[in-house]
Design a protein around this motif. Structure first.
Motif, PDB file in Angstrom:
ATOM      1  N   GLY A 193      10.481   5.887  13.769  1.00 35.60           N
ATOM      2  CA  GLY A 193      10.651   4.355  13.758  1.00 35.60           C
ATOM      3  C   GLY A 193       9.956   3.372  14.489  1.00 35.60           C
ATOM      4  N   GLU A 196      11.565  -2.668  18.881  1.00 32.22           N
ATOM      5  CA  GLU A 196      11.818  -4.352  18.688  1.00 32.22           C
ATOM      6  C   GLU A 196      12.211  -5.039  19.948  1.00 32.22           C
ATOM      7  N   ARG A 208      13.741  -2.096  22.575  1.00 35.49           N
ATOM      8  CA  ARG A 208      14.614  -1.057  22.425  1.00 35.49           C
ATOM      9  C   ARG A 208      13.965  -0.311  21.113  1.00 35.49           C
ATOM     10  N   TRP A 209      14.308   0.693  21.277  1.00 36.15           N
ATOM     11  CA  TRP A 209      13.823   1.716  20.018  1.00 36.15           C
ATOM     12  C   TRP A 209      14.619   1.800  18.958  1.00 36.15           C
ATOM     13  N   VAL A 210      14.174   1.593  17.670  1.00 36.37           N
ATOM     14  CA  VAL A 210      14.921   1.747  16.604  1.00 36.37           C
ATOM     15  C   VAL A 210      14.640   3.074  15.771  1.00 36.37           C
TER      16      VAL A 210
END
Ligand code: RUG
Length: 820
Positions: A193, A196, A208-210
């Protein structure tokens, strides 16, 4: 059902009923149709019922007391068979033996039905298992976190002398009776992923990690039963599963196999243990295993922390996370990510917690074992973690600049990121920068860590580097595996020693006692017979128990120098056939070792030893003086019968390369005399048993370094030493491979033309001399008896209970919790 303990009684009738119930309801067998394996499974389940109850009770009481605990993170736990060992810890060995006898069964036979859970490669994984045993025995609150591999370390067999690997389905079809699944502890883990930026409610810009995909972690608990107390600690192993077993759209389109693809991929993560010891292979799936392990474990630690009503700020007060080697290093950026992205702490607040939670154990100086991951791989699989690693490094580089202004050389050396065509993340550097304690595993090793591996870190972070010398659990490695010696020791010094191994020193005063010497040697002889029977039954080779049993059991690796041992055997073969005046006491050379499947020279060495064995075991000219046995499929349960039977323990690594060793401790404890280099824990064994009770040979660490610097010339030794020359040249003939000369010459070539990287030839002559001394001293049985008794008596220091106390006092700062 009652549980063990001083006040409660074991109810034999209830236990038998429980076994019979499991036989029928869990394994669908009647007493009439059940085979030995089904009975073992039913007995295991009946016992696990008791231990699971105690595990839940221990968890509850520790949570209620809200005390500090350690979380031991390891990709490997080489626990060995649990049934016999747990019976000893539960104090139920005799009772259960009597109960199963009433069912018409024999406990010893039943225990043989258990497959070894081979969830580790060698010393590092076995150490983790001993440490869990010692934590539970001394009631220092702990959880072990590992992986639930579907296949453990491969089973090894030999075909024509060559190693063949077969997958090891350790759980069998029926599952492992001691484990219990804990669905309520499941975790979801993201992978791949992007990262963002977003603005939170307070107007702050955040990252944050998506993740692009998620997998599920399922917890399986194995009980670590505290010896002679009521604590049972969990060894929590994570299994990876796909969250959505079917892609419904594809399923409805008729693509049945494609629809299950996700499940197949996720299932792969914990499918198999990587079979490398002391070697980093750098495979993508391995990084996925590491992250999966860390993500599930860190999340579970936080779950416990919050469930006990604690605040995030108190994490470092209540939890320590020990990283067993760099394999779980990714737990560091994972915790930082959670603190910053999920708990909204600023960097400094997050770092203040994280850097006081983690501690790291270094187990090796070998460059090929020091893990480095490509930055692009981490950035792809774990993009947010890579950002955090960059930030850690950036801040660390500022520190380095302050200490050594303008010194780019030092910066390049210490940086977590290694520059080059492909940038790499140095996991050991990340560990040293981000933990509150780093330790080596033996005094010499820890000195070399300070002096050679991390000298600048030691200057930057004074007091961070420690030593904790390894140890082994006396419960498995004496009380369980050597009942004969246990009985003798009990008679002389009482029965407390399995929990207080230093008490063994009380045996020293009997070392000269003729009657005791005789009985000690008789126990050794019985153990040799037990092993000889095993060899006869399983390998068809007859062994004479009057011979010296000379044992080298460990992973096959050039630095451990099984080929030095082989050269010595070839020298004896040569002398027996060519030196009319040469005489030797009969000797059996016993090997057991697995080679990593991709390690060609290690496999060549196995093949050569097997071929030499074929020849010498059947050569009447040798008059039975020389036998060689390569026991296939080395595993914990085999070690349990080889170690008590050993007279001589081979610990012959090139000085400076074996971090500690733990087989050396087990063998000395069981009365084998060490022939060894000044390496790893051999140095401390010598200190304990005294120079006269150990056979030390070979170059010292600094001599090895000097010789390498000056340029080691193997041919110099070859030309100067006719015995060495004759032994090496045998490898070029067809003496051991009739009709096929040269089949063994790869080893000779590596030693002569390949530069002899582990200085085998430099140590050969001294090694031969040390063996001559062993031969002479063994012939004087009274002298030998004294030495072997003193080895057992004087190695109490090497209990893993002592290692754990060192960790507790110097690093973890835990208090024992006695479970009621
Ligand atoms: O090779 C070391 C042994 O010397 C040591 O006794 C053991 C436990 O500390 O760990 C072994 N080890 C080191 N296994 N893997 C590594 C490097 O990853």
């Amino acid at each position: 059902m009652t549980t063990r303990g001083q006040t409660q009684q074991f109810d034999k009738a209830l236990f038998k009923a429980s076994v019979e119930k499991h036989l029928v309801t869990t394994y669908a067998k009647t007493p009439e149709t059940a085979d030995s394996r089904s009975w073992y499974l039913a007995v295991g389940k009946a016992l696990a019922e008791i231990s699971t109850g105690s595990l839940l009770e221990t968890e509850k009481q520790i949570a209620e007391q809200n005390v500090r605990s350690v979380n031991y993170l390891s990709l490997e736990f080489l626990i060995g068979r649990l049934t016999g060992n747990n019976l000893i810890s539960m104090g139920l060995y005799e009772e259960v033996s009597a109960a199963v006898e009433e069912l018409g069964l024999n406990l010893t036979d039943l225990l043989e039905e258990e497959r070894d859970p081979a969830l580790g490669n060698g010393g590092l994984g076995r150490l983790a298992a001993c440490f869990m045993d010692s934590l539970a025995a001394q009631e220092y609150p702990a959880v072990g976190y590992g992986l639930h591999y579907e296949y453990g370390l491969f089973s090894q067999s030999f075909e024509g002398g060559h190693q063949v690997e077969v997958p090891d389905a350790w759980r069998g079809i029926e599952g492992y009776p001691w484990e219990v699944v804990r669905p309520e502890l499941g975790q979801t883990v993201g992978l791949f992923g992007s990262v963002e930026t977003y603005t939170d409610k307070a107007g702050t810009s955040c990252r944050r990690w998506v993740p692009a995909m998620t997998v599920e972690g399922v917890a399986w608990d194995l009980p670590i039963v505290g010896y002679d107390n009521k604590s049972v600690y969990p060894l929590r192993l994570w299994e990876c599963r796909s969250p959505a077993p079917f892609n419904l759209a594809r399923f409805n389109d008729g693509d049945y196999v494609g629809a299950q693809y996700g499940q197949l991929e996720a299932g792969n993560v914990t499918k198999v243990l990587y079979p490398n010891d002391n070697h980093d292979q750098g495979k993508t799936l391995r990084l996925m295993q590491q992250y999966f392990h860390c993500a599930c474990s860190v999340a579970d630690i936080l779950r416990r922390h919050f469930a006990a009503g604690n605040k995030i700020e108190d994490l470092a007060k209540l939890e320590s996370i020990q990283l067993n080697d760099t394999h779980p290093t990714i737990a560091i950026p994972e915790l930082m990510r959670i603190l910053i992205d999920e708990h909204k702490l600023g960097w400094d607040a997050a770092w203040a917690i994280s850097s006081k939670v983690f501690a790291y154990t270094n187990h090796t100086l070998l460059p090929e074992a020091l893990e480095r991951w490509s930055e692009s791989l981490i950035a792809d699989m774990l993009p947010r973690h890579m950002e955090i690693i960059f930030e850690i490094n950036h801040r660390f580089m500022t520190l380095v600049e302050e200490k050594w202004p303008g010194n780019n050389e030092i910066k390049r050396k210490l940086s977590i990121i290694e520059e080059g065509q492909q940038r790499m993340v140095r996991m050991a550097n990340l560990c040293v920068v981000s933990t509150y304690a780093v330790n080596g595993v033996a005094a010499l090793h820890s000195e070399l860590v300070k002096r050679d591996l991390f000298p600048e870190f030691n200057e930057l972070f004074p007091g961070r580097l420690h030593n904790v010398t390894n140890g082994v659990t006396p419960r498995r490695w004496l009380k369980f595996c050597n009942p004969g010696l246990t009985e003798l020791v009990n008679e002389k010094i009482g029965t407390e020693w399995p929990a207080k191994l230093e008490q063994l020193s009380g045996l020293a005063k009997f070392a000269e006692d003729k009657k005791f010497q005789k009985r000690y040697l008789a126990v050794k002889k019985d153990n040799k017979q037990r092993f000889a029977d095993w060899v006869q039954d399983n390998m068809g080779i007859e062994l004479d128990t009057n011979a010296i049993f000379d044992v080298q059991i460990k992973r096959l690796h050039e630095y451990k120098r099984q080929h030095l041992n082989l050269l010595h055997i070839l020298s004896l073969y040569h002398r027996l056939l060519n030196e009319p005046t040469f005489d030797m006491h009969p000797r059996v050379f016993i090997f057991a070792a697995k080679a990593a499947p991709g390690y060609a020279l290690a496999k060549d060495i196995i093949f050569a030893i097997n071929k030499v064995a074929d020849k010498v075991n059947n050569d009447p000219r040798l008059g039975g003086k020389l036998k060689v046995v390569f026991v296939p499929d080395y595993r914990v349960s085999l070690a349990e019968i080889i170690i008590p039977a050993a007279d001589v323990s081979e610990q012959i690594s090139t000085a400076g390369l074996e971090a500690s060793g733990t087989g050396n401790m087990k063998l000395a404890l069981n009365g084998a005399l060490t022939i060894g280099t000044m390496d790893g824990a051999n140095v401390e064994i010598r200190e304990e048993v005294g120079d006269e009770n150990i056979f030390i040979f070979g170059l010292l660490v600094d001599e090895v370094l000097k010789q390498k610097e000056e340029g080691h010339d193997p041919y110099r030794y070859y030309h100067a030493d006719s015995l060495l020359r004759a032994s090496l040249d045998l490898l070029n003939t067809d003496e051991f491979t009739p009709g096929n000369p040269g089949q063994l010459s790869a080893i000779r070539q590596n030693l002569l033309d390949g530069g002899d990287p582990y200085l085998v030839l430099a140590d050969f002559a001294d090694y031969v001399k040390a063996h001559e001394k062993i031969d002479a001293e063994y012939r004087d049985q009274a002298t030998w008896a004294r030495k072997t008794i003193l080895n057992t008596a004087l190695v109490g220091k090497f209990s893993s209970d002592r290692s754990i106390r060192d960790y507790v006092n110097n690093i973890w700062k835990l208090k024992a919790v006695s479970v009621k």
